[in-house]
Design an enzyme around this catalytic site. Structure first.
Site, PDB file in Angstrom:
ATOM      1  N   ASN A   1       0.863  -1.182   0.000  1.00 28.95           N
ATOM      2  CA  ASN A   1       0.000   0.000   0.000  1.00 28.95           C
ATOM      3  C   ASN A   1       0.897   1.228   0.000  1.00 28.95           C
ATOM      4  O   ASN A   1       1.491   1.572   1.020  1.00 28.95           O
ATOM      5  CB  ASN A   1      -0.911  -0.017   1.232  1.00 28.95           C
ATOM      6  CG  ASN A   1      -1.745   1.249   1.359  1.00 28.95           C
ATOM      7  OD1 ASN A   1      -1.877   2.020   0.406  1.00 28.95           O
ATOM      8  ND2 ASN A   1      -2.304   1.482   2.538  1.00 28.95           N
TER       9      ASN A   1
ATOM     10  N   LYS B   1       0.081   4.257  -0.199  1.00 31.16           N
ATOM     11  CA  LYS B   1      -0.573   5.428   0.402  1.00 31.16           C
ATOM     12  C   LYS B   1      -0.378   6.640  -0.527  1.00 31.16           C
ATOM     13  O   LYS B   1      -0.286   6.472  -1.740  1.00 31.16           O
ATOM     14  CB  LYS B   1      -0.067   5.651   1.827  1.00 31.16           C
ATOM     15  CG  LYS B   1      -0.240   4.402   2.702  1.00 31.16           C
ATOM     16  CD  LYS B   1      -0.040   4.661   4.173  1.00 31.16           C
ATOM     17  CE  LYS B   1      -0.239   3.372   4.950  1.00 31.16           C
ATOM     18  NZ  LYS B   1      -0.149   3.588   6.406  1.00 31.16           N
TER      19      LYS B   1
ATOM     20  N   HIS C   1      -9.649   1.171   5.121  1.00 26.62           N
ATOM     21  CA  HIS C   1      -8.360   1.358   5.800  1.00 26.62           C
ATOM     22  C   HIS C   1      -8.562   2.298   6.980  1.00 26.62           C
ATOM     23  O   HIS C   1      -9.384   3.215   6.940  1.00 26.62           O
ATOM     24  CB  HIS C   1      -7.338   1.938   4.821  1.00 26.62           C
ATOM     25  CG  HIS C   1      -5.932   1.909   5.337  1.00 26.62           C
ATOM     26  ND1 HIS C   1      -5.458   2.843   6.233  1.00 26.62           N
ATOM     27  CD2 HIS C   1      -4.915   1.043   5.112  1.00 26.62           C
ATOM     28  CE1 HIS C   1      -4.196   2.555   6.524  1.00 26.62           C
ATOM     29  NE2 HIS C   1      -3.843   1.470   5.860  1.00 26.62           N
TER      30      HIS C   1
ATOM     31  N   GLU D   1      -7.003   4.730   8.044  1.00 28.15           N
ATOM     32  CA  GLU D   1      -6.837   6.157   7.737  1.00 28.15           C
ATOM     33  C   GLU D   1      -8.098   6.728   7.097  1.00 28.15           C
ATOM     34  O   GLU D   1      -8.456   7.887   7.330  1.00 28.15           O
ATOM     35  CB  GLU D   1      -5.617   6.346   6.834  1.00 28.15           C
ATOM     36  CG  GLU D   1      -4.315   6.055   7.576  1.00 28.15           C
ATOM     37  CD  GLU D   1      -3.154   5.682   6.676  1.00 28.15           C
ATOM     38  OE1 GLU D   1      -2.087   5.357   7.225  1.00 28.15           O
ATOM     39  OE2 GLU D   1      -3.304   5.703   5.435  1.00 28.15           O
TER      40      GLU D   1
ATOM     41  N   GLU E   1      -5.421  -4.794  10.767  1.00 25.00           N
ATOM     42  CA  GLU E   1      -4.426  -3.739  10.955  1.00 25.00           C
ATOM     43  C   GLU E   1      -4.677  -3.032  12.283  1.00 25.00           C
ATOM     44  O   GLU E   1      -5.497  -2.127  12.356  1.00 25.00           O
ATOM     45  CB  GLU E   1      -4.450  -2.753   9.780  1.00 25.00           C
ATOM     46  CG  GLU E   1      -5.851  -2.389   9.263  1.00 25.00           C
ATOM     47  CD  GLU E   1      -5.873  -1.056   8.552  1.00 25.00           C
ATOM     48  OE1 GLU E   1      -4.880  -0.699   7.931  1.00 25.00           O
ATOM     49  OE2 GLU E   1      -6.905  -0.363   8.664  1.00 25.00           O
TER      50      GLU E   1
ATOM     51  N   GLY F   1       2.300   2.650  10.872  1.00 20.35           N
ATOM     52  CA  GLY F   1       3.188   3.791  10.691  1.00 20.35           C
ATOM     53  C   GLY F   1       3.850   4.267  11.965  1.00 20.35           C
ATOM     54  O   GLY F   1       4.474   5.324  11.991  1.00 20.35           O
TER      55      GLY F   1
ATOM     56  N   SER G   1       2.639  -2.444  10.355  1.00 18.98           N
ATOM     57  CA  SER G   1       4.106  -2.260  10.368  1.00 18.98           C
ATOM     58  C   SER G   1       4.871  -3.569  10.147  1.00 18.98           C
ATOM     59  O   SER G   1       5.900  -3.815  10.774  1.00 18.98           O
ATOM     60  CB  SER G   1       4.562  -1.583  11.671  1.00 18.98           C
ATOM     61  OG  SER G   1       4.059  -0.260  11.743  1.00 18.98           O
TER      62      SER G   1
END
Length: 254
Positions: free
Chosen positions: A8, A10, A98, A100, A169, A175, A213
Site C-alpha cells: 500500500n 498510500k 483502511h 486512515e 491492521e 506507521g 508495520s
C-alpha cells in the site's frame, strides 16, 4: 494457502520514483515466485503501471490494486472513483475501510460494506481492513471491534463473502514502528477466521492479511503464524529491497 503480499503506497510517489521502484522490484523478483504480489498505488499512476507492466515481463506477476473505491456505481459524486473505472485499468484488488479512511474521512462500517459490495460487483477483490485503536485494545475491546467491523461486510455481501480478502491492521501499529507480536496478531486472526467460518462454507478461500508495520525484519515470524495468510505492507512497500525480502518470507511460508 498461497500467501498474498500487498503493498500500500498510500499518498506517496511520483512518475520518476515510481519507475525506479517498479524497475527495482522487477529486477529482484525471483523466476519462481510462490506467493502472490500486488501493489495498491495512487489512482493517477494506474496508466504508468500498465505501461511499465506491458514492457517489463517480470511485472506480469504483480497485480494492480487501488487504495479506495466509491460506494456508488456512477453519477454526481465529484472526486470519487467507481469500481467500473478501476476495472478499466485491470485493477484486481481495492482496499476498503483502511483505518486512515475511517479516521480521517469518517468512514462507517456500513460505508465500508457498500464499497466492498461495489468492488465485488465488477469482479474486483476488496481487501477489507479491520482493526482496533490503542484505547480500544487497552479497554479489552479488540475482539468486539474487529468482529463488528467484519460483520457489517458479511451482512451486506453474504452471498459472495468468500471472494473478499481481510486485513487485520491494529491502528496503534500503523506507521508507528510498533508491531503486534506474532502471538497478538495470531490471536486476532484466529477470531476473524472463526467468524468467517461461521459465515460461509468456503472460508478456506479467504486470505487474512496482517497490516501493522510488517517489515523485512519481522515478516518471517508473522507469516509463520497459522492464520496469517500474507501482509498489507505500508512503508516497507516503498523500498524495493524490503518489499522483496517480505515476498521472500511469504514464499518460504506459503
Amino acid at each position: 494457502m498461497t500467501k498474498l503480499i500487498a503493498g500500500n503506497w498510500k499518498m506517496n510517489g511520483n512518475l520518476a520514483a515510481n519507475e525506479t521502484l517498479l524497475s527495482a522490484l522487477a529486477s529482484g523478483l525471483p523466476q519462481a515466485l510462490s506467493c502472490e504480489v500486488a501493489v495498491c498505488i495512487p489512482a493517477p499512476y494506474f496508466a504508468q503501471f500498465q505501461a511499465l507492466a506491458a514492457t517489463t515481463p517480470a511485472l506480469a506477476v504483480v497485480a494492480l490494486g487501488a487504495q479506495d473505491v466509491s460506494s456508488q456505481p456512477a453519477g454526481a459524486f465529484t472526486g470519487e472513483v467507481s469500481a467500473a473505472m478501476l476495472k478499466d485499468f485491470a485493477c484486481r484488488y481495492a482496499i476498503v475501510g483502511h483505518s486512515e479512511r475511517r479516521q480521517y474521512h469518517g468512514e462507517t462500517d456500513a460505508l465500508v460494506a457498500a464499497k466492498a459490495q461495489q468492488a465485488l460487483a465488477v469482479g474486483i477483490t476488496p481487501i477489507v481492513c479491520v482493526g482496533e485503536t490503542l484505547a480500544e485494545r487497552e479497554a479489552g475491546q479488540t475482539t468486539e471491534v474487529v468482529k463488528r467491523q467484519l460483520a457489517a461486510v458479511i451482512h451486506a455481501n453474504g452471498h459472495c463473502i468468500s471472494e473478499i480478502v481481510v486485513a487485520y491492521e491494529p491502528v496503534w501499529a500503523i506507521g508507528t514502528g510498533r508491531t503486534a507480536s506474532p502471538e497478538q496478531a495470531q490471536e486476532v486472526h484466529a477470531v476473524l477466521r472463526a467468524q468467517l467460518k461461521a459465515a460461509t462454507s468456503h472460508s478456506d478461500r479467504i486470505s487474512i492479511l496482517y497490516g501493522g508495520s510488517m517489515n523485512a525484519a519481522n515478516a518471517a515470524q508473522l507469516l509463520a503464524q497459522p492464520d496469517i495468510d500474507g501482509g498489507l505492507i505500508g512503508g516497507a512497500a516503498l523500498k524495493a529491497t524490503d518489499f522483496l525480502a517480505i515476498m521472500a518470507a511469504g514464499s518460504k511460508t506459503a
